[in-house]
Design an enzyme around this catalytic site. Structure first.
Site, PDB file in Angstrom:
ATOM      1  N   HIS A   1       5.054  -4.411  -3.194  1.00 29.80           N
ATOM      2  CA  HIS A   1       5.270  -3.183  -3.981  1.00 29.80           C
ATOM      3  C   HIS A   1       7.298  -3.332  -4.324  1.00 29.80           C
ATOM      4  O   HIS A   1       8.017  -2.891  -3.993  1.00 29.80           O
ATOM      5  CB  HIS A   1       5.023  -2.188  -3.102  1.00 29.80           C
ATOM      6  CG  HIS A   1       5.506  -0.556  -3.792  1.00 29.80           C
ATOM      7  ND1 HIS A   1       6.583   0.491  -3.838  1.00 29.80           N
ATOM      8  CD2 HIS A   1       4.790  -0.299  -4.697  1.00 29.80           C
ATOM      9  CE1 HIS A   1       6.314   1.346  -4.104  1.00 29.80           C
ATOM     10  NE2 HIS A   1       5.279   0.787  -5.656  1.00 29.80           N
ATOM     11  N   SER A   2       7.071  -2.730  -5.875  1.00 30.21           N
ATOM     12  CA  SER A   2       8.352  -2.419  -6.411  1.00 30.21           C
ATOM     13  C   SER A   2       9.745  -3.168  -5.699  1.00 30.21           C
ATOM     14  O   SER A   2       9.659  -4.423  -6.407  1.00 30.21           O
ATOM     15  CB  SER A   2       8.619  -1.126  -6.123  1.00 30.21           C
ATOM     16  OG  SER A   2       9.681  -0.171  -6.468  1.00 30.21           O
ATOM     17  N   GLN A   3      10.801  -2.811  -5.544  1.00 30.74           N
ATOM     18  CA  GLN A   3      11.938  -3.414  -4.715  1.00 30.74           C
ATOM     19  C   GLN A   3      11.818  -4.910  -4.548  1.00 30.74           C
ATOM     20  O   GLN A   3      12.414  -5.835  -4.539  1.00 30.74           O
ATOM     21  CB  GLN A   3      12.873  -2.457  -4.070  1.00 30.74           C
ATOM     22  CG  GLN A   3      14.427  -3.430  -4.210  1.00 30.74           C
ATOM     23  CD  GLN A   3      14.692  -3.036  -1.940  1.00 30.74           C
ATOM     24  OE1 GLN A   3      13.558  -3.236  -1.624  1.00 30.74           O
ATOM     25  NE2 GLN A   3      15.800  -3.483  -2.013  1.00 30.74           N
TER      26      GLN A   3
ATOM     27  N   GLY B   1       9.378  -6.001  -4.936  1.00 36.41           N
ATOM     28  CA  GLY B   1       8.481  -7.314  -5.823  1.00 36.41           C
ATOM     29  C   GLY B   1       9.198  -9.327  -5.946  1.00 36.41           C
ATOM     30  O   GLY B   1       8.704 -10.186  -5.285  1.00 36.41           O
TER      31      GLY B   1
ATOM     32  N   HIS C   1       3.637   5.579  -9.284  1.00 37.87           N
ATOM     33  CA  HIS C   1       4.413   4.377  -9.057  1.00 37.87           C
ATOM     34  C   HIS C   1       3.820   4.347  -7.505  1.00 37.87           C
ATOM     35  O   HIS C   1       3.761   3.034  -6.884  1.00 37.87           O
ATOM     36  CB  HIS C   1       6.056   3.945  -9.181  1.00 37.87           C
ATOM     37  CG  HIS C   1       6.533   3.155  -8.771  1.00 37.87           C
ATOM     38  ND1 HIS C   1       6.897   2.104  -8.790  1.00 37.87           N
ATOM     39  CD2 HIS C   1       7.830   3.419  -7.691  1.00 37.87           C
ATOM     40  CE1 HIS C   1       7.296   1.156  -8.015  1.00 37.87           C
ATOM     41  NE2 HIS C   1       7.661   2.082  -7.756  1.00 37.87           N
TER      42      HIS C   1
END
Length: 372
Positions: A208-210, A212, A348
């Site tokens: 998730h997010s950072q 990735g 998000h």
């Protein structure tokens, strides 16, 4: 370190005081261990740096042959997956209900993975106003085109998604400091994540997010052990920031540290780039991709990838660039825009929102579609 081999309930650990809500109980076994790390310092004063906390949750009767390994994003810990800020069932419990063995980690130097001042570098943290405008109250505070479509953050009343609302306050209480350096973070996770895969064997990564870049980097380091990647709004777009900030980023396209390309790229500057003349559609940014002929990512070839993007997140404007980059590099990628499946109004932090279980079922269906 064994926490109990008998069947136990995966119950709400955070937010249980909000109206007394509790997750539905699931018969599981749970254990905790650490992977990676190495001793550093003078012989008489050594400490272990880079170790990673791992929690394993297994249903009594797993029905899927491959486990899921969850990597949280910036400012978060593995508690992201255990419950929601208003005390509903979290993704770890739901995927266990669906028959998966689940591994949850705290990134090295974060949460229950030891941080050592002087070794691990400076820290940073989210402010409460930053979370309000980026994640929880974007329908009124967000500045990107699709922000107003956000409807799924839990809470009630005029303070929903803001300080003073019990749900937001529970969410903000879960935030922790994290390493300021993306490159240092990625190096630590690649090493510890590879050690985890070496221990547990083939797995599916959920990032998730950072986090990735962790999926791409672990597939690069252990291509035989990464069988699929579910990238929830992964850090992007390639080579630069967009929407919320500007400037260069992710010099290796998808990561801040080296990836294996074919033909080889000895340094990030070897990756020639070109920006699209126009965006693919309204509310989308033009992408910076590789200039032709594009190098490929051979160690990711043959690993199915799903990039999952919500309707109202700031990622909705640029995740298509990450997908285009993966395709250009020869990766088998599916782009899952949740609104195309009738899953509307998410931001998000989709794993915490009101329809979070609809999203787990969508992911489960995709995983079923790629099963041999």
């Amino acid at each position: 370190m064994r926490m109990g081999s008998r069947a136990c309930a995966l119950a709400v650990l955070l937010g249980a005081g909000l109206g007394g809500a509790r997750s539905e109980e699931v018969a599981t076994t749970r254990s905790v261990f650490f992977v990676g790390g190495h001793y550093v310092g003078a012989q008489d004063a050594q400490v272990m740096d880079g170790a990673m906390y791992v929690e394993r949750i297994a249903p009594a009767r797993p029905t899927h042959p491959l486990p899921l390994v969850f990597f949280h994003g910036a400012g978060q810990t593995a508690t992201n997956w255990l419950t929601t800020p208003d005390g509903r069932r979290g993704w770890a419990d739901e995927f266990a209900r669906l028959g998966y063995v689940v591994y949850l980690v705290d990134q090295p130097a974060r949460g229950r993975s030891a941080y050592h001042p002087g070794l691990d570098g400076p820290l940073r943290a989210f402010t409460a106003p930053a979370l309000e405008s980026t994640f929880t109250a974007t329908e009124s505070l967000g500045t990107w085109p699709r922000a107003k479509a956000h409807t799924q953050w839990p809470g009630t009343g005029e303070r929903r998604g803001r300080r003073g609302d019990p749900v937001f306050d529970a969410f903000y209480a879960s935030q922790v400091e994290y390493l300021a350096s993306n490159a240092d973070t990625q190096r630590l996770v690649q090493a510890a994540g590879a050690a985890l895969l070496d221990r547990i064997g083939p797995a599916i990564l959920v990032t998730h997010s950072q986090a990735g870049p962790f999926g791409w980097l672990l597939a690069d380091a252990r291509p035989a052990l990464v069988r699929a990647i579910v990238a929830l709004e992964p850090s992007g777009p390639p080579f630069e920031e967009a929407i919320r900030s500007t400037g260069p980023a992710r010099a290796w396209g998808l990561a801040d540290i080296p990836l294996t390309y074919d033909p080889p790229a000895a340094q990030a500057a070897d990756l020639r780039t070109a920006r699209e003349e126009r965006a693919e559609g309204p509310d989308l940014v033009p992408c910076r991709l590789q200039a032709a002929p594009a190098r490929r990512l051979p160690r990711l070839a043959g690993i199915p990838v799903a990039v999952v993007t919500s309707e109202s997140s700031y990622h909705a404007g640029y995740d298509h660039c990450t997908v285009a980059y993966l395709k250009q590099a020869g990766v088998d990628v599916t782009f899952k825009r949740l609104e195309d499946e009738g899953i509307r109004g998410n931001g998000h932090m989709m794993m915490m929102e009101l329809n979070n279980l609809d999203i787990t079922r969508s992911i489960d269906r995709w995983l079923g579609s790629i099963a041999p």
